[in-house]
Design a protein around this motif. Structure first.
Motif, PDB file in Angstrom:
ATOM      1  N   GLU A  70       0.911  -1.248   0.073  1.00 50.74           N
ATOM      2  CA  GLU A  70      -0.162   0.184   0.191  1.00 50.74           C
ATOM      3  C   GLU A  70       1.010   1.319   0.011  1.00 50.74           C
ATOM      4  O   GLU A  70       2.056   1.385   0.936  1.00 50.74           O
ATOM      5  CB  GLU A  70      -0.866  -0.128   1.356  1.00 50.74           C
ATOM      6  CG  GLU A  70      -1.761   1.227   1.232  1.00 50.74           C
ATOM      7  CD  GLU A  70      -2.793   1.174   2.287  1.00 50.74           C
ATOM      8  OE1 GLU A  70      -3.833   2.163   2.449  1.00 50.74           O
ATOM      9  OE2 GLU A  70      -2.516   0.415   3.615  1.00 50.74           O
ATOM     10  N   ARG A  71       0.666   2.168  -0.777  1.00 55.98           N
ATOM     11  CA  ARG A  71       1.245   3.495  -0.887  1.00 55.98           C
ATOM     12  C   ARG A  71       0.394   4.430  -0.613  1.00 55.98           C
ATOM     13  O   ARG A  71      -0.671   4.699  -1.098  1.00 55.98           O
ATOM     14  CB  ARG A  71       1.774   3.900  -2.344  1.00 55.98           C
ATOM     15  CG  ARG A  71       2.616   5.185  -2.378  1.00 55.98           C
ATOM     16  CD  ARG A  71       3.418   5.442  -3.748  1.00 55.98           C
ATOM     17  NE  ARG A  71       3.775   4.110  -4.332  1.00 55.98           N
ATOM     18  CZ  ARG A  71       3.733   3.773  -5.714  1.00 55.98           C
ATOM     19  NH1 ARG A  71       3.091   4.672  -6.682  1.00 55.98           N
ATOM     20  NH2 ARG A  71       4.224   2.865  -6.008  1.00 55.98           N
ATOM     21  N   ARG A  72       0.745   5.371   0.444  1.00 55.73           N
ATOM     22  CA  ARG A  72      -0.161   6.220   0.955  1.00 55.73           C
ATOM     23  C   ARG A  72       0.292   7.650   0.711  1.00 55.73           C
ATOM     24  O   ARG A  72       1.522   7.757   0.269  1.00 55.73           O
ATOM     25  CB  ARG A  72      -0.382   6.164   2.467  1.00 55.73           C
ATOM     26  CG  ARG A  72      -0.949   4.945   2.971  1.00 55.73           C
ATOM     27  CD  ARG A  72      -1.263   4.731   4.262  1.00 55.73           C
ATOM     28  NE  ARG A  72      -1.795   3.655   4.572  1.00 55.73           N
ATOM     29  CZ  ARG A  72      -2.141   3.174   5.774  1.00 55.73           C
ATOM     30  NH1 ARG A  72      -2.087   4.144   6.932  1.00 55.73           N
ATOM     31  NH2 ARG A  72      -2.775   2.161   6.095  1.00 55.73           N
ATOM     32  N   PRO A  88       0.774   6.880  -8.572  1.00 54.87           N
ATOM     33  CA  PRO A  88      -0.453   6.002  -7.982  1.00 54.87           C
ATOM     34  C   PRO A  88      -0.365   6.036  -6.656  1.00 54.87           C
ATOM     35  O   PRO A  88       0.630   5.556  -6.206  1.00 54.87           O
ATOM     36  CB  PRO A  88      -0.459   4.907  -8.838  1.00 54.87           C
ATOM     37  CG  PRO A  88       0.966   4.871  -9.237  1.00 54.87           C
ATOM     38  CD  PRO A  88       1.548   6.239  -9.423  1.00 54.87           C
ATOM     39  N   LEU A  89      -1.588   5.879  -5.900  1.00 56.18           N
ATOM     40  CA  LEU A  89      -1.776   5.672  -4.373  1.00 56.18           C
ATOM     41  C   LEU A  89      -2.744   4.545  -4.306  1.00 56.18           C
ATOM     42  O   LEU A  89      -3.285   4.164  -5.074  1.00 56.18           O
ATOM     43  CB  LEU A  89      -2.114   7.032  -3.740  1.00 56.18           C
ATOM     44  CG  LEU A  89      -1.290   8.362  -3.941  1.00 56.18           C
ATOM     45  CD1 LEU A  89      -2.202   9.372  -3.197  1.00 56.18           C
ATOM     46  CD2 LEU A  89       0.059   7.813  -3.286  1.00 56.18           C
ATOM     47  N   GLY A  90      -2.712   4.002  -3.186  1.00 58.93           N
ATOM     48  CA  GLY A  90      -3.565   2.925  -3.019  1.00 58.93           C
ATOM     49  C   GLY A  90      -3.059   1.530  -2.736  1.00 58.93           C
ATOM     50  O   GLY A  90      -1.772   1.522  -2.617  1.00 58.93           O
ATOM     51  N   ALA A  91      -3.703   0.610  -3.008  1.00 55.87           N
ATOM     52  CA  ALA A  91      -3.331  -0.820  -2.536  1.00 55.87           C
ATOM     53  C   ALA A  91      -2.681  -1.523  -4.000  1.00 55.87           C
ATOM     54  O   ALA A  91      -3.378  -1.320  -5.084  1.00 55.87           O
ATOM     55  CB  ALA A  91      -4.390  -1.615  -2.076  1.00 55.87           C
ATOM     56  N   PHE A  92      -1.574  -2.363  -3.833  1.00 54.58           N
ATOM     57  CA  PHE A  92      -1.233  -3.144  -5.096  1.00 54.58           C
ATOM     58  C   PHE A  92      -1.256  -4.416  -4.721  1.00 54.58           C
ATOM     59  O   PHE A  92      -1.101  -4.782  -3.529  1.00 54.58           O
ATOM     60  CB  PHE A  92       0.067  -2.584  -5.485  1.00 54.58           C
ATOM     61  CG  PHE A  92       0.171  -1.124  -5.762  1.00 54.58           C
ATOM     62  CD1 PHE A  92      -0.084  -0.650  -6.959  1.00 54.58           C
ATOM     63  CD2 PHE A  92       0.166  -0.035  -4.945  1.00 54.58           C
ATOM     64  CE1 PHE A  92       0.024   0.634  -7.265  1.00 54.58           C
ATOM     65  CE2 PHE A  92       0.185   1.252  -5.004  1.00 54.58           C
ATOM     66  CZ  PHE A  92       0.182   1.592  -6.265  1.00 54.58           C
TER      67      PHE A  92
END
Length: 144
Positions: A70-72, A88-92
């Motif tokens: 997860e990138r915040r 891009p942010l969010g869950a991967f």
């Protein structure tokens, strides 16, 4: 202030925002990977820049390797006005089916410069080995 000079990049960014392509836990974005054999192990390298090692989860269930991250947002302050946000942010998440010939109990994981590298050894039972051949009267059954 940053200037936006590429209208097509801006259009791509807006399209991603409208279509919701930033990953969520229920619908994570994929992360690019390379997979190759190096000697007696397979190597899987995944690009997940800007993610702290604590935000990465790697697990194996049966032969399914799953990587989640997860990138915040880097800036979480009320007095900051974001001028441009393209990362891009969010869950991967990424899943890879591993062969039965790999030793999933001894996977090593390293994270450096935004690349998660997983090294998966080939199981001893899958490596080539010599079979001794008996001769004449001492013939015996050989099972490999």
């Amino acid at each position: 202030m940053l200037m936006r000079t590429d209208p097509f990049r801006e259009l791509d960014r807006l399209t991603q925002q409208l279509l919701g392509t930033n990953g969520t836990w229920s619908r994570p974005s994929a992360m690019p990977l390379d997979a190759y054999r190096e000697g007696d192990e397979y190597v899987v390298a995944l690009d997940i820049p800007g993610v702290t090692p604590e935000a990465i989860d790697v697990d194996v269930e049966r032969n399914m390797l799953t990587v989640r991250a997860e990138r915040r947002p880097a800036v979480n302050s009320d007095d900051v006005q974001m001028e441009l946000s393209e990362r891009p942010l969010g869950a991967f998440s990424r899943q890879v089916m591993l062969a039965d010939t790999l030793d999933t109990d001894h996977i090593r994981a390293d994270y450096e410069a935004g690349v998660l590298t997983l090294r998966i050894p080939i199981a001893e039972r899958a490596k080539p080995h010599k079979i001794e051949i008996g001769g004449g009267a001492t013939h015996r059954e050989i099972r490999a």
